[in-house]
Design a protein around this motif. Structure first.
Motif, PDB file in Angstrom:
ATOM      1  N   THR A  26      12.403  16.287 -22.697  1.00 25.83           N
ATOM      2  CA  THR A  26      13.436  15.210 -22.135  1.00 25.83           C
ATOM      3  C   THR A  26      12.695  14.377 -21.188  1.00 25.83           C
ATOM      4  O   THR A  26      11.519  15.084 -20.495  1.00 25.83           O
TER       5      THR A  26
ATOM      6  N   TYR B 261      18.529   7.023 -19.406  1.00 27.31           N
ATOM      7  CA  TYR B 261      20.076   7.099 -18.992  1.00 27.31           C
ATOM      8  C   TYR B 261      20.173   8.888 -18.791  1.00 27.31           C
ATOM      9  O   TYR B 261      19.846   9.368 -19.604  1.00 27.31           O
ATOM     10  N   TYR B 262      21.136   8.804 -17.767  1.00 25.74           N
ATOM     11  CA  TYR B 262      21.736  10.270 -17.779  1.00 25.74           C
ATOM     12  C   TYR B 262      22.956  10.200 -18.916  1.00 25.74           C
ATOM     13  O   TYR B 262      23.202  11.070 -19.596  1.00 25.74           O
ATOM     14  N   LYS B 263      23.792   9.189 -18.898  1.00 25.24           N
ATOM     15  CA  LYS B 263      24.669   9.142 -19.874  1.00 25.24           C
ATOM     16  C   LYS B 263      25.154   7.581 -20.254  1.00 25.24           C
ATOM     17  O   LYS B 263      24.303   6.893 -19.436  1.00 25.24           O
TER      18      LYS B 263
ATOM     19  N   GLU C 242      24.470   4.828 -17.523  1.00 22.68           N
ATOM     20  CA  GLU C 242      24.258   5.230 -16.236  1.00 22.68           C
ATOM     21  C   GLU C 242      22.747   5.668 -16.041  1.00 22.68           C
ATOM     22  O   GLU C 242      22.420   6.569 -16.888  1.00 22.68           O
TER      23      GLU C 242
ATOM     24  N   ALA D 167      19.580   7.435 -15.174  1.00 23.92           N
ATOM     25  CA  ALA D 167      19.203   8.582 -14.429  1.00 23.92           C
ATOM     26  C   ALA D 167      18.422   8.534 -13.130  1.00 23.92           C
ATOM     27  O   ALA D 167      17.671   7.556 -12.998  1.00 23.92           O
ATOM     28  N   THR D 168      18.812   9.405 -12.389  1.00 26.48           N
ATOM     29  CA  THR D 168      17.918   9.238 -10.922  1.00 26.48           C
ATOM     30  C   THR D 168      16.783   9.915 -10.856  1.00 26.48           C
ATOM     31  O   THR D 168      16.019   9.465  -9.878  1.00 26.48           O
TER      32      THR D 168
ATOM     33  N   GLN E  21      16.484  15.325 -13.219  1.00 22.54           N
ATOM     34  CA  GLN E  21      17.944  15.375 -13.076  1.00 22.54           C
ATOM     35  C   GLN E  21      18.073  15.736 -14.752  1.00 22.54           C
ATOM     36  O   GLN E  21      19.171  16.410 -15.384  1.00 22.54           O
ATOM     37  N   LEU E  22      17.242  15.092 -15.503  1.00 22.98           N
ATOM     38  CA  LEU E  22      17.428  15.230 -17.033  1.00 22.98           C
ATOM     39  C   LEU E  22      16.917  16.729 -17.282  1.00 22.98           C
ATOM     40  O   LEU E  22      17.652  17.555 -18.346  1.00 22.98           O
TER      41      LEU E  22
ATOM     42  N   ARG F  25      19.834  19.488 -16.411  1.00 22.11           N
ATOM     43  CA  ARG F  25      20.939  19.488 -17.277  1.00 22.11           C
ATOM     44  C   ARG F  25      20.290  20.196 -18.578  1.00 22.11           C
ATOM     45  O   ARG F  25      21.354  21.113 -19.087  1.00 22.11           O
TER      46      ARG F  25
END
Ligand code: KMH
Ligand code: ZN
Length: 270
Positions: free
Chosen positions: A222, A229-231, A234, A236-237, A241-242, A245
């Protein structure tokens, strides 16, 4: 089931800061992103270097700086790209192998890559593989469609690629194989027994294919190289963060996440 190896593909060659404001570009930024991903559960980083202008480079010195700055922070596995960008020459692309990393990518064939062609002739694949063999660098075999697995198997029979092989199925690249579950299953069924595999899903394929890999006993890649994107809608920061998850989902599903040393044992690294 063996523990999950999470690879963080931090930067890639194609993504820009305009698309993803949190993209790590300099060696310091990439090393810090690697460390944050390590803390979040990644045991490996797949690295593309950028030059001072932020453009993709395969320069040995830049990769060396990233490798050393990362190693100063944590023991995460450093896996440089030998794919580079589509416009890099084979000679440019090979430079990070000379750092003698534990692993490096090895792309197993030619395909369209959005508007470009990602060129990997058999002659060049052999040259890359031979140099990795000389140095004891384990290749991660990048397969963008099923014919590339067949090439790897053929080369393994000739001793050009050593077994057990480790594959990365890169699915969802515009111009190559799609990223539906049936595509992943076909790839998984096509590799020799005893091989290990991970999956990189591009864009919206990243999360579902990572989760499928957790269930199927594969490993997961990942990060921003494949998806920003996170979703949906949105950004991703951070890469971490990915990673966080995937680590969380895997643990929730009863599959522990490998440390770098556990990943080394699973992959048989030097
Ligand atoms: N950037 C792609 C053209 C690899 O890292 O080995 C090739 C790539 C594969 O990303
Ligand atoms: Zn890459």
């Amino acid at each position: 089931m063996e523990k999950l190896i999470i690879t963080a593909c931090l930067t890639g060659a194609e993504v820009t800061r305009e698309q993803q404001p949190n993209l790590p570009l300099t060696p310091d930024e990439i090393a810090e992103a690697a460390y944050q991903c390590y803390l979040a559960g990644a045991s490996m980083i797949h690295v593309h270097a950028r030059d001072a202008e932020g453009n993709p480079t395969q320069d040995y010195a830049v990769y060396k700086e990233i490798k050393e700055k990362t190693a100063a922070k944590c023991n995460i596995i450093f896996q440089p790209s030998t794919g580079g960008a589509t416009w890099h020459t084979p000679e440019q692309r090979m430079q990070p192998i000379e750092l003698n990393p534990e692993m490096a990518t090895l792309s197993m064939g030619t395909c369209n890559f959005a508007d470009d062609v990602f060129m990997n002739t058999e002659a060049n694949i052999r040259i890359f593989a031979n140099r990795m063999n000389e140095l004891g660098v384990k290749p991660e075999l990048e397969c963008f469609e099923k014919g590339m697995i067949d090439t790897a198997v053929r080369m393994a029979k000739k001793g050009i690629i050593k077994s057990p092989m480790h594959f990365d199925f890169v699915l969802g690249v515009p111009g190559a194989m799609g990223g539906e579950l049936r595509d992943l299953l076909y790839m998984v069924e096509s590799i020799p027994a005893g091989s290990t595999w991970t999956v990189a899903g591009v864009g919206r394929y990243q999360l579902p294919l990572n989760i499928a890999a957790i269930m199927l006993g594969g490993h997961a890649r990942t990060g921003f190289e494949d998806n920003i994107y996170y979703k949906k809608g949105e950004i991703a920061t951070s890469n971490a963060q990915l990673v966080e998850r995937i680590a969380r989902i895997s643990k929730e599903m009863g599959r522990e996440v490998a440390t770098p040393d556990e990943a080394r044992a699973i992959l048989g690294l030097k």
